[in-house]
Write a protein that holds these residues in place. Structure first.
Motif, PDB file in Angstrom:
ATOM      1  N   HIS A  90       2.168   1.774  -3.438  1.00 21.89           N
ATOM      2  CA  HIS A  90       1.026   2.151  -4.283  1.00 21.89           C
ATOM      3  C   HIS A  90       0.671   3.615  -4.056  1.00 21.89           C
ATOM      4  CE1 HIS A  90      -2.975   1.926  -6.118  1.00 21.89           C
ATOM      5  NE2 HIS A  90      -2.525   0.838  -6.728  1.00 21.89           N
ATOM      6  N   ASN A  91       0.692   4.055  -2.801  1.00 23.43           N
ATOM      7  CA  ASN A  91       0.404   5.466  -2.501  1.00 23.43           C
ATOM      8  C   ASN A  91       1.440   6.382  -3.145  1.00 23.43           C
ATOM      9  OD1 ASN A  91      -1.860   4.811  -1.016  1.00 23.43           O
ATOM     10  ND2 ASN A  91      -0.850   5.027   0.968  1.00 23.43           N
ATOM     11  N   GLU A  92       2.708   5.975  -3.108  1.00 15.90           N
ATOM     12  CA  GLU A  92       3.773   6.773  -3.729  1.00 15.90           C
ATOM     13  C   GLU A  92       3.533   6.904  -5.235  1.00 15.90           C
ATOM     14  OE1 GLU A  92       8.618   6.743  -4.375  1.00 15.90           O
ATOM     15  OE2 GLU A  92       7.716   5.212  -3.098  1.00 15.90           O
ATOM     16  N   ARG A  98      -5.243   6.443  -7.130  1.00 14.00           N
ATOM     17  CA  ARG A  98      -4.833   5.082  -6.729  1.00 14.00           C
ATOM     18  C   ARG A  98      -5.328   4.056  -7.749  1.00 14.00           C
ATOM     19  NH1 ARG A  98      -2.896   3.232  -2.248  1.00 14.00           N
ATOM     20  NH2 ARG A  98      -4.182   1.365  -2.259  1.00 14.00           N
ATOM     21  N   PHE A 141      -7.456  11.480  -4.514  1.00 11.82           N
ATOM     22  CA  PHE A 141      -6.418  10.478  -4.299  1.00 11.82           C
ATOM     23  C   PHE A 141      -6.910   9.062  -4.605  1.00 11.82           C
ATOM     24  CE2 PHE A 141      -3.446   7.898  -1.732  1.00 11.82           C
ATOM     25  CZ  PHE A 141      -2.266   8.318  -2.309  1.00 11.82           C
ATOM     26  N   ASP A 142      -8.172   8.748  -4.253  1.00 12.34           N
ATOM     27  CA  ASP A 142      -8.696   7.408  -4.548  1.00 12.34           C
ATOM     28  C   ASP A 142      -8.744   7.152  -6.047  1.00 12.34           C
ATOM     29  OD1 ASP A 142      -8.946   6.683  -1.896  1.00 12.34           O
ATOM     30  OD2 ASP A 142     -11.057   7.258  -1.759  1.00 12.34           O
ATOM     31  N   SER A 174       0.666   6.635  -6.772  1.00 14.45           N
ATOM     32  CA  SER A 174      -0.557   7.432  -6.963  1.00 14.45           C
ATOM     33  C   SER A 174      -0.253   8.917  -6.855  1.00 14.45           C
ATOM     34  CB  SER A 174      -1.610   7.032  -5.927  1.00 14.45           C
ATOM     35  OG  SER A 174      -1.868   5.652  -6.001  1.00 14.45           O
ATOM     36  N   GLN A 175       0.578   9.281  -5.868  1.00 18.45           N
ATOM     37  CA  GLN A 175       0.949  10.688  -5.702  1.00 18.45           C
ATOM     38  C   GLN A 175       1.788  11.165  -6.885  1.00 18.45           C
ATOM     39  OE1 GLN A 175      -0.162  12.828  -3.142  1.00 18.45           O
ATOM     40  NE2 GLN A 175       0.559  14.228  -4.736  1.00 18.45           N
ATOM     41  N   ARG A 179       0.829  -1.216   0.000  1.00 15.19           N
ATOM     42  CA  ARG A 179       0.000   0.000   0.000  1.00 15.19           C
ATOM     43  C   ARG A 179       0.859   1.259   0.000  1.00 15.19           C
ATOM     44  NH1 ARG A 179      -3.445  -2.875   3.812  1.00 15.19           N
ATOM     45  NH2 ARG A 179      -2.327  -1.734   5.428  1.00 15.19           N
TER      46      ARG A 179
END
Length: 158
Positions: free
Chosen positions: A122-124, A145, A141-142, A126-127, A119
């Motif tokens: 994945h967040n990195e 993602r 953000f969702d 997404s950002q 996660r």
């Protein structure tokens, strides 16, 4: 960000010419597209007449976001270098392989630890995607993602 019927994606398609991936990857793709269509916030800069349709593809080792309106009229095509994503995607692939293997043979605490790392990576990603599209497309953000998941699927296929 409040999402209206005009600030959203109504359809998302991945370039099918790249080919198919493993069943685990195809499952990730299907879930990401379903979740994305169900709930998202997406608005190309300078446009407020959605909902929008998005086609993701890889062309000459570049990521292409082709955006059209609900009548299939092209609005924008954003071509992004994959260079900022390479390390993140490589790390994500490696941890996903560990995660899928852990699901089959590891304890719940080991699976949870791997999933936390997954996660985080994945967040990195997404950002990074949000940063690369800043000023071109507004999204929450969702949504980023789920789109990053699809970017990874394109890599897996390619």
């Amino acid at each position: 960000m409040t999402t209206t019927d005009t600030q959203r994606l109504s359809d998302v398609v991945l370039d099918e010419t790249i080919g198919r991936a493993t069943p685990d990857v195809e499952h990730e793709r299907a879930v990401a597209i379903f979740d994305l269509i169900e709930e998202n916030s997406f608005e190309p800069a300078g446009h407020n007449d959605g909902p929008y349709k998005l086609k993701l593809s890889l062309v000459d080792s570049k990521l292409v976001f082709s955006i059209s309106d609900h009548n299939d009229v092209p609005i924008a095509a954003h071509i992004l270098s994959l260079t900022p994503f390479r390390r993140i995607v490589k790390d994500y692939f490696m941890i996903c392989e560990s995660y899928y293997e852990a699901i089959r043979s590891s304890s719940p605490s080991q699976i949870e630890a791997i999933d936390m790392g997954r996660r985080g990576i994945h967040n990195e990603g997404s950002q990074t995607l949000m940063d690369r599209l800043d000023g071109k497309v507004s999204m929450d953000f969702d949504t980023a993602r789920r789109l990053f998941t699809l970017v990874c699927v394109l890599h897996w296929r390619g």
